[in-house]
Motif scaffolding. Structure first.
Motif, PDB file in Angstrom:
ATOM      1  N   ILE A 163       0.852  -1.187   0.000  1.00  0.00           N
ATOM      2  CA  ILE A 163       0.000   0.000   0.000  1.00  0.00           C
ATOM      3  C   ILE A 163       0.888   1.237   0.000  1.00  0.00           C
ATOM      4  O   ILE A 163       1.779   1.375   0.845  1.00  0.00           O
ATOM      5  N   LYS A 164       0.615   2.146  -0.953  1.00  0.00           N
ATOM      6  CA  LYS A 164       1.442   3.344  -1.082  1.00  0.00           C
ATOM      7  C   LYS A 164       0.552   4.587  -1.228  1.00  0.00           C
ATOM      8  O   LYS A 164       0.163   4.948  -2.338  1.00  0.00           O
ATOM      9  N   PRO A 165       0.198   5.234  -0.126  1.00  0.00           N
ATOM     10  CA  PRO A 165      -0.571   6.478  -0.239  1.00  0.00           C
ATOM     11  C   PRO A 165       0.350   7.648  -0.591  1.00  0.00           C
ATOM     12  O   PRO A 165       1.454   7.747  -0.065  1.00  0.00           O
ATOM     13  N   ASP A 166      -0.107   8.505  -1.501  1.00  0.00           N
ATOM     14  CA  ASP A 166       0.698   9.691  -1.798  1.00  0.00           C
ATOM     15  C   ASP A 166       0.311  10.817  -0.844  1.00  0.00           C
ATOM     16  O   ASP A 166      -0.554  10.656   0.017  1.00  0.00           O
ATOM     17  N   LYS A 167       0.945  11.956  -0.982  1.00  0.00           N
ATOM     18  CA  LYS A 167       0.734  13.057  -0.029  1.00  0.00           C
ATOM     19  C   LYS A 167      -0.656  13.679  -0.142  1.00  0.00           C
ATOM     20  O   LYS A 167      -1.082  14.416   0.766  1.00  0.00           O
ATOM     21  N   ASP A 168      -1.374  13.402  -1.227  1.00  0.00           N
ATOM     22  CA  ASP A 168      -2.717  13.955  -1.414  1.00  0.00           C
ATOM     23  C   ASP A 168      -3.821  13.016  -0.938  1.00  0.00           C
ATOM     24  O   ASP A 168      -4.986  13.396  -0.913  1.00  0.00           O
ATOM     25  N   ALA A 169      -3.461  11.787  -0.567  1.00  0.00           N
ATOM     26  CA  ALA A 169      -4.467  10.830  -0.086  1.00  0.00           C
ATOM     27  C   ALA A 169      -4.922  11.218   1.322  1.00  0.00           C
ATOM     28  O   ALA A 169      -4.162  11.785   2.106  1.00  0.00           O
ATOM     29  N   THR A 170      -6.167  10.895   1.632  1.00  0.00           N
ATOM     30  CA  THR A 170      -6.718  11.233   2.947  1.00  0.00           C
ATOM     31  C   THR A 170      -6.553  10.078   3.927  1.00  0.00           C
ATOM     32  O   THR A 170      -6.278   8.943   3.533  1.00  0.00           O
ATOM     33  N   TYR A 171      -6.738  10.401   5.194  1.00  0.00           N
ATOM     34  CA  TYR A 171      -6.669   9.376   6.235  1.00  0.00           C
ATOM     35  C   TYR A 171      -7.772   8.345   6.039  1.00  0.00           C
ATOM     36  O   TYR A 171      -7.571   7.152   6.247  1.00  0.00           O
ATOM     37  N   LYS A 172      -8.948   8.801   5.609  1.00  0.00           N
ATOM     38  CA  LYS A 172     -10.068   7.882   5.371  1.00  0.00           C
ATOM     39  C   LYS A 172      -9.727   6.880   4.273  1.00  0.00           C
ATOM     40  O   LYS A 172     -10.077   5.694   4.369  1.00  0.00           O
ATOM     41  N   ASN A 173      -9.062   7.337   3.209  1.00  0.00           N
ATOM     42  CA  ASN A 173      -8.667   6.425   2.130  1.00  0.00           C
ATOM     43  C   ASN A 173      -7.752   5.330   2.651  1.00  0.00           C
ATOM     44  O   ASN A 173      -7.890   4.163   2.285  1.00  0.00           O
ATOM     45  N   THR A 174      -6.827   5.703   3.518  1.00  0.00           N
ATOM     46  CA  THR A 174      -5.888   4.728   4.079  1.00  0.00           C
ATOM     47  C   THR A 174      -6.615   3.718   4.955  1.00  0.00           C
ATOM     48  O   THR A 174      -6.362   2.513   4.876  1.00  0.00           O
ATOM     49  N   VAL A 175      -7.533   4.198   5.779  1.00  0.00           N
ATOM     50  CA  VAL A 175      -8.296   3.295   6.647  1.00  0.00           C
ATOM     51  C   VAL A 175      -9.172   2.357   5.822  1.00  0.00           C
ATOM     52  O   VAL A 175      -9.285   1.165   6.114  1.00  0.00           O
ATOM     53  N   ASP A 176      -9.781   2.884   4.754  1.00  0.00           N
ATOM     54  CA  ASP A 176     -10.640   2.063   3.902  1.00  0.00           C
ATOM     55  C   ASP A 176      -9.861   0.921   3.249  1.00  0.00           C
ATOM     56  O   ASP A 176     -10.339  -0.219   3.179  1.00  0.00           O
ATOM     57  N   ILE A 177      -8.657   1.222   2.767  1.00  0.00           N
ATOM     58  CA  ILE A 177      -7.879   0.166   2.100  1.00  0.00           C
ATOM     59  C   ILE A 177      -7.348  -0.832   3.120  1.00  0.00           C
ATOM     60  O   ILE A 177      -7.209  -2.030   2.825  1.00  0.00           O
ATOM     61  N   LEU A 178      -7.072  -0.391   4.344  1.00  0.00           N
ATOM     62  CA  LEU A 178      -6.656  -1.325   5.385  1.00  0.00           C
ATOM     63  C   LEU A 178      -7.825  -2.230   5.800  1.00  0.00           C
ATOM     64  O   LEU A 178      -7.618  -3.397   6.144  1.00  0.00           O
ATOM     65  N   ASP A 179      -9.026  -1.678   5.762  1.00  0.00           N
ATOM     66  CA  ASP A 179     -10.212  -2.505   6.034  1.00  0.00           C
ATOM     67  C   ASP A 179     -10.360  -3.599   4.984  1.00  0.00           C
ATOM     68  O   ASP A 179     -10.784  -4.715   5.294  1.00  0.00           O
ATOM     69  N   GLU A 180     -10.011  -3.284   3.740  1.00  0.00           N
ATOM     70  CA  GLU A 180     -10.076  -4.287   2.677  1.00  0.00           C
ATOM     71  C   GLU A 180      -9.094  -5.432   2.933  1.00  0.00           C
ATOM     72  O   GLU A 180      -9.364  -6.580   2.572  1.00  0.00           O
TER      73      GLU A 180
END
Length: 212
Positions: A163-180
């Motif tokens: 998983i590689k979030p860029d600097k424009d990704a939100t905290y919610k996006n990161t949590v959602d992908i971790l939920d997956e």
């Protein structure tokens, strides 16, 4: 409870010819029973209500290992990299990133479709699994933990999600992908820093799609 005070005294005496003054009534509300009832209700809810504990997400970050011999190796065919961009945009590629003339495995998807992509990738990795001596160790550990499917515990050992979030990704996006990762029972996944080449591809794709 309420009580009425009639006043008494000389309030009933006549004053003037043929005129009788009305009795003065004083209404007083006793709040003591209401206070008792309030404390009883508070006590009831304290003992019957379920105290909700704050929901937290455990995230174990990989250690910075300099010795290449101690680093965990992953098969390129079993790796899928997920990149998180701005405004809920998500990108991915399988194996090694290849972008050139006639070759491009950098793809864009949505959070609704990423689950199916992960499921299909996991099935493909399990279908090409090759049993070896290390599988017996993994199966034994799963059996000791009481896993009813311990015989299949080794099939997805080569399935790795990066998983590689860029600097424009939100905290919610990161949590959602971790939920997956939890929903799809991904055993091995890691969150690492995005590469410059990957970030440039994201910016170019977003520019072409009019995402500012």
């Amino acid at each position: 409870m309420a009580s009425i005070d009639t006043g008494g005294g000389d309030s009933g005496h006549k004053k003037g010819p043929g005129v009788k003054k009305a009795k003065k009534l004083s209404t007083r509300v006793d709040m003591t029973p209401m206070v008792d009832l309030g404390f009883l209700l508070i006590t009831f809810f304290v003992f019957t209500a379920t105290m909700s504990s704050p929901t937290t997400l455990d995230l174990n970050m990989p250690k910075d290992i300099k010795d290449q011999k101690e680093q965990t190796e992953a098969k390129e065919s079993g790796v899928i990299s997920i990149l998180l961009g701005k405004k809920n945009q998500i990108y991915y590629y399988e194996g090694k990133l290849e972008v050139g003339t006639g070759v491009n495995n950098f793809k864009q998807t949505t959070y609704k479709e990423i689950r199916k992509i992960l499921i299909d990738k996991k099935k493909d990795v399990m279908a090409h699994h090759q049993h070896d001596a290390k599988c017996e160790e993994i199966q034994q550990k799963a059996k000791e933990k009481g896993n009813p499917d311990w015989k299949d515990a080794c099939l997805d050992r080569d399935f790795v999600v990066i998983i590689k979030p860029d600097k424009d990704a939100t905290y919610k996006n990161t949590v959602d992908i971790l939920d997956e990762m939890t929903i799809n029972q991904v055993k091995i996944y890691a969150m690492v820093k995005i590469l410059d080449q990957e970030y440039e591809l994201i910016q170019a794709t977003e520019k072409n799609n009019g995402i500012n």
